[in-house]
Design a protein around this motif. Structure first.
Motif, short mmCIF file in Angstrom:
data_model
loop_
_atom_site.label_atom_id
_atom_site.label_comp_id
_atom_site.label_asym_id
_atom_site.label_seq_id
_atom_site.Cartn_x
_atom_site.Cartn_y
_atom_site.Cartn_z
N ALA A 35 0.64 -1.38 -0.06
CA ALA A 35 0.03 -0.09 0.04
C ALA A 35 0.83 1.27 -0.08
CB ALA A 35 -1.15 -0.11 1.08
N LYS A 116 -6.12 -0.22 -0.52
CA LYS A 116 -5.20 0.62 -1.29
C LYS A 116 -4.54 -0.09 -2.03
CE LYS A 116 -4.81 4.05 2.69
NZ LYS A 116 -3.97 4.47 3.57
N ASP A 178 -9.12 4.37 0.93
CA ASP A 178 -8.18 4.86 -0.05
C ASP A 178 -7.76 6.26 0.10
OD1 ASP A 178 -8.50 2.34 -0.98
OD2 ASP A 178 -10.01 2.95 -2.70
#
Length: 217
Positions: A35, A116, A178
């Motif tokens: 991520a 993510k 996100d």
């Protein structure tokens, strides 16, 4: 069962437990590293350091970085799939779609790094998981579209395009994972607390359900 057989079985059970624990430790570390660094920037050494394990242990469980990456992406997708179980046996769209929204918001809070990783992969053209999008995701989406169209045909909700409803739910709920840093910044530099998460979930659910002609918030 004699003592030796029992001891052998106990040792086997312990090894299974240790393997499962180590695998989960590696996957959680990999989620965070992928991520933050992306697939290209992540290394097995970084993931090993994050997990607190020797690099050799990672290769014991996952032979390559790509194999580990695919597992991380598939794990978050499987979690999302289970969240959609509400569609299958729901008595009405308010219950089914409402429960789905609640589950997706909860997942965004509990698995932000996995979300993510998925978002980054797709934004880069899904170079590693395109086959997954063309099979598993497509089949799942068509199944949910069929369920929503059935409710529309039965006059239980507004005649909207089911595909765009799903896109809206995904975009809204996954935004909280996100774009978590942005939300924290606008929240005085602090993560949303329990009360704020519940308020966010209630608001998202109410806005979407009312938009498709339902009340259920």
């Amino acid at each position: 069962m004699d003592d030796s057989a029992q001891k052998t079985r106990t040792r086997g059970s312990r090894r299974t437990d240790i393997r499962r624990e180590n695998e989960q430790l590696i996957l959680r570390a990999a989620e965070k590293v992928f991520a933050e660094a992306g697939f290209g920037g992540a290394t097995m050494q970084l993931i090993a350091d994050m997990a607190g394990l020797p690099k050799a242990n990672l290769h014991y469980y996952f032979a390559t970085k790509e194999e580990l990456y695919r597992r991380v992406v598939e794990d978050i997708f499987q979690i999302w799939l289970r969240a959609a179980d509400s569609f299958d046996n729901a008595p009405d769209p308010a219950s089914g779609i409402g429960a789905y929204i609640e589950a997706k918001m909860r997942i965004s809070r509990e698995h932000p790094f996995g979300s993510k990783v998925w978002a980054s992969e797709v934004m880069h053209g899904a170079p590693v998981i395109q086959d997954y999008l063309e099979t598993t995701l497509r089949d799942w989406t068509e199944g949910r579209i069929t369920a929503i169209r059935r409710w529309i045909d039965q006059g239980q909700m507004a005649p909207i395009d089911p595909r765009h409803l799903l896109y809206m739910i995904w975009a809204t709920t996954q935004h909280y994972a996100d774009f978590g840093h942005q939300i924290e910044t606008l929240n005085g530099g602090k993560p949303l607390n329990d009360r704020q998460w519940q308020a966010a979930t209630d608001s998202v659910k109410a806005i979407i359900l009312r938009g498709i002609g339902l009340s259920g918030a």
